[in-house]
Design an enzyme around this catalytic site. Sequence first.
Site, PDB file in Angstrom:
ATOM      1  N   ALA A  65       0.860  -1.183   0.000  1.00 41.66           N
ATOM      2  CA  ALA A  65       0.000   0.000   0.000  1.00 41.66           C
ATOM      3  C   ALA A  65       0.897   1.234   0.000  1.00 41.66           C
ATOM      4  CB  ALA A  65      -0.895  -0.015   1.224  1.00 41.66           C
ATOM      5  N   GLY A 108       0.798  -5.153   1.034  1.00 38.79           N
ATOM      6  CA  GLY A 108      -0.452  -5.281   0.278  1.00 38.79           C
ATOM      7  C   GLY A 108      -0.231  -5.939  -1.081  1.00 38.79           C
ATOM      8  N   GLU A 111      -0.248  -9.583  -0.375  1.00 38.90           N
ATOM      9  CA  GLU A 111      -1.638  -9.939  -0.050  1.00 38.90           C
ATOM     10  C   GLU A 111      -2.502  -9.967  -1.309  1.00 38.90           C
ATOM     11  OE1 GLU A 111      -1.800  -6.822   2.890  1.00 38.90           O
ATOM     12  OE2 GLU A 111      -2.091  -8.266   4.504  1.00 38.90           O
ATOM     13  N   GLU A 131       5.421  -4.968   6.859  1.00 41.51           N
ATOM     14  CA  GLU A 131       4.710  -3.915   7.598  1.00 41.51           C
ATOM     15  C   GLU A 131       5.287  -3.669   8.986  1.00 41.51           C
ATOM     16  OE1 GLU A 131       3.280  -6.368   5.894  1.00 41.51           O
ATOM     17  OE2 GLU A 131       1.470  -5.703   4.858  1.00 41.51           O
TER      18      GLU A 131
HETATM   19  N1  DAK Z   1       4.576   3.216  -0.807  1.00 39.19           N
HETATM   20  C1  DAK Z   1       4.927   4.387  -1.395  1.00 39.19           C
HETATM   21  N2  DAK Z   1       6.024   4.514  -2.152  1.00 39.19           N
HETATM   22  C2  DAK Z   1       6.809   3.438  -2.335  1.00 39.19           C
HETATM   23  C3  DAK Z   1       6.491   2.177  -1.746  1.00 39.19           C
HETATM   24  C4  DAK Z   1       5.298   2.095  -0.937  1.00 39.19           C
HETATM   25  N3  DAK Z   1       4.895   0.953  -0.371  1.00 39.19           N
HETATM   26  N4  DAK Z   1       7.456   1.303  -2.094  1.00 39.19           N
HETATM   27  C5  DAK Z   1       8.315   1.971  -2.875  1.00 39.19           C
HETATM   28  N5  DAK Z   1       7.929   3.262  -3.027  1.00 39.19           N
HETATM   29  C6  DAK Z   1       8.588   4.317  -3.804  1.00 39.19           C
HETATM   30  C7  DAK Z   1       9.833   4.834  -3.073  1.00 39.19           C
HETATM   31  O1  DAK Z   1       9.460   5.790  -2.099  1.00 39.19           O
HETATM   32  C8  DAK Z   1      10.604   5.428  -4.212  1.00 39.19           C
HETATM   33  O2  DAK Z   1      10.044   6.676  -4.564  1.00 39.19           O
HETATM   34  P1  DAK Z   1      10.940   8.027  -4.660  1.00 39.19           P
HETATM   35  O3  DAK Z   1      11.559   8.166  -3.331  1.00 39.19           O
HETATM   36  O4  DAK Z   1      11.923   7.711  -5.741  1.00 39.19           O
HETATM   37  O5  DAK Z   1       9.950   9.091  -5.008  1.00 39.19           O
HETATM   38  C9  DAK Z   1      10.307   4.478  -5.357  1.00 39.19           C
HETATM   39  O6  DAK Z   1       9.112   3.796  -5.015  1.00 39.19           O
HETATM   40  C10 DAK Z   1      11.396   3.421  -5.545  1.00 39.19           C
HETATM   41  O7  DAK Z   1      11.630   2.797  -4.315  1.00 39.19           O
HETATM   42  P2  DAK Z   1      13.079   2.689  -3.640  1.00 39.19           P
HETATM   43  O8  DAK Z   1      13.959   3.818  -4.038  1.00 39.19           O
HETATM   44  O9  DAK Z   1      12.866   2.476  -2.184  1.00 39.19           O
HETATM   45  O10 DAK Z   1      13.623   1.349  -4.331  1.00 39.19           O
HETATM   46  P3  DAK Z   1      14.628   0.270  -3.720  1.00 39.19           P
HETATM   47  O11 DAK Z   1      14.919  -0.684  -4.833  1.00 39.19           O
HETATM   48  O12 DAK Z   1      15.778   0.924  -3.016  1.00 39.19           O
HETATM   49  O13 DAK Z   1      13.791  -0.494  -2.580  1.00 39.19           O
HETATM   50  C11 DAK Z   1      11.847  -1.639  -1.681  1.00 39.19           C
HETATM   51  C12 DAK Z   1      12.677  -1.228  -2.951  1.00 39.19           C
HETATM   52  C13 DAK Z   1      10.595  -2.338  -2.175  1.00 39.19           C
HETATM   53  C14 DAK Z   1      12.670  -2.603  -0.832  1.00 39.19           C
HETATM   54  C15 DAK Z   1      11.528  -0.357  -0.868  1.00 39.19           C
HETATM   55  O14 DAK Z   1      10.965   0.614  -1.746  1.00 39.19           O
HETATM   56  C16 DAK Z   1      10.562  -0.607   0.247  1.00 39.19           C
HETATM   57  O15 DAK Z   1      10.945  -1.095   1.301  1.00 39.19           O
HETATM   58  N6  DAK Z   1       9.292  -0.246   0.041  1.00 39.19           N
HETATM   59  C17 DAK Z   1       8.257  -0.347   1.057  1.00 39.19           C
HETATM   60  C18 DAK Z   1       7.780  -1.758   1.222  1.00 39.19           C
HETATM   61  C19 DAK Z   1       6.742  -1.881   2.313  1.00 39.19           C
HETATM   62  O16 DAK Z   1       7.010  -1.577   3.501  1.00 39.19           O
HETATM   63  N7  DAK Z   1       5.511  -2.322   1.984  1.00 39.19           N
HETATM   64  C20 DAK Z   1       4.444  -2.472   2.931  1.00 39.19           C
HETATM   65  C21 DAK Z   1       3.614  -1.199   2.983  1.00 39.19           C
HETATM   66  S1  DAK Z   1       2.233  -1.311   4.144  1.00 39.19           S
HETATM   67  C22 DAK Z   1      -5.465  -2.869   3.861  1.00 39.19           C
HETATM   68  C23 DAK Z   1      -4.961  -3.083   2.578  1.00 39.19           C
HETATM   69  C24 DAK Z   1      -3.597  -3.074   2.364  1.00 39.19           C
HETATM   70  C25 DAK Z   1      -2.698  -2.852   3.386  1.00 39.19           C
HETATM   71  C26 DAK Z   1      -3.188  -2.662   4.658  1.00 39.19           C
HETATM   72  C27 DAK Z   1      -4.570  -2.663   4.901  1.00 39.19           C
HETATM   73  N8  DAK Z   1      -6.832  -2.865   4.109  1.00 39.19           N
HETATM   74  C28 DAK Z   1      -7.794  -3.265   3.108  1.00 39.19           C
HETATM   75  C29 DAK Z   1      -7.330  -2.486   5.401  1.00 39.19           C
HETATM   76  C30 DAK Z   1      -1.267  -2.848   3.088  1.00 39.19           C
HETATM   77  C31 DAK Z   1      -0.317  -2.234   3.809  1.00 39.19           C
HETATM   78  C32 DAK Z   1       1.053  -2.173   3.263  1.00 39.19           C
HETATM   79  O17 DAK Z   1       1.339  -2.708   2.221  1.00 39.19           O
END
Ligand code: DAK
Length: 257
Positions: A65, A108, A111, A131
């Site tokens: 997400a 997400g 998921e 997360e």
């Molecule tokens: N959200 C927003 N931006 C993201 C992102 C994310 N999840 N993942 C990557 N990006 C963006 C980065 O900010 C970056 O943007 P700029 O800074 O260049 O503007 C760009 O994508 C490229 O990412 P990186 O520079 O970080 O690339 P790397 O290769 O260095 O790293 C990475 C890739 C995937 C390891 C890293 O980006 C990362 O750790 N991303 C976050 C992963 C994460 O924590 N995901 C979980 C998010 S929480 C629900 C439904 C869904 C959910 C909950 C409830 N309901 C129906 C109630 C879901 C929750 C989640 O998913």
Amino acid sequence: MEFILVTQQARPHVALIQLNRPKELNALNLQLMAELRDALKELDQNEEVRAIVLTGNERAFAAGADIKQMAGKTAIDMLHIDQFSTWDQIKKTKKPLIAAVSGFALGGGCELAMTCDMIIASETAQFGQPEIKIGVMPGAGGTQRLTRALGKARAMEMVLTGKSISAREAEKHGLVNRVVPVELHLEEAFKLAGEIAQLSPVAVKLAKESVNRAFEAHLEEGLHFERKNFYLTFASEDQTEGMAAFVEKRQPVFKGR
Ligand code: DAK
């Protein structure tokens, strides 16, 4: 549609939805989720479509997400945001939904892939629920579906540490159907979808519903549901045609009636 691309007939009777926020690694913002919900609903109602493939790009299926969009939200904001309608629509989709996953399938994104019916993974795919590293926990089925697929110990480790697993590990534990080279993963998903699209849409729909019951019900209820759906296939023209074709040693022509 701004954040997804939809092709109604990517292959005969097979539709393709591609998540299309490449710079953000297909982070699932609210608009993308709403577009996905609407596209799935429409394709599910389109009689020409018999299977749907959902994909991202080679680098990312979806990195979760959109954290930037969620960052300032309160619990009550999250409660009011209608995110569940997308997940409900995925679960309601009657046609087979195949995820073609390459690169990151995180949070997400993991998921979303697990909510599909089958997953074809590329060799670079990685699945994880990170997360916990940003102070929250999975919220769209991760703790449940991962645990059912991988067992408690492995799921617990992934959810509590945020560590991901490789495509090969995911395959070993039955989370994905198979792993293929990156350049072939979408084609492999089309192949699987195409194979199913040739079969009776009535039988496919009832069979999908019955397999899903295995996860949602106790054994007795699941077996009862399966038996009812089995009988129901005998109300279809496709059953008559399929069995007649076998007896007459010819290929069946299924019409979804
Ligand atoms: N959200 C927003 N931006 C993201 C992102 C994310 N999840 N993942 C990557 N990006 C963006 C980065 O900010 C970056 O943007 P700029 O800074 O260049 O503007 C760009 O994508 C490229 O990412 P990186 O520079 O970080 O690339 P790397 O290769 O260095 O790293 C990475 C890739 C995937 C390891 C890293 O980006 C990362 O750790 N991303 C976050 C992963 C994460 O924590 N995901 C979980 C998010 S929480 C629900 C439904 C869904 C959910 C909950 C409830 N309901 C129906 C109630 C879901 C929750 C989640 O998913």
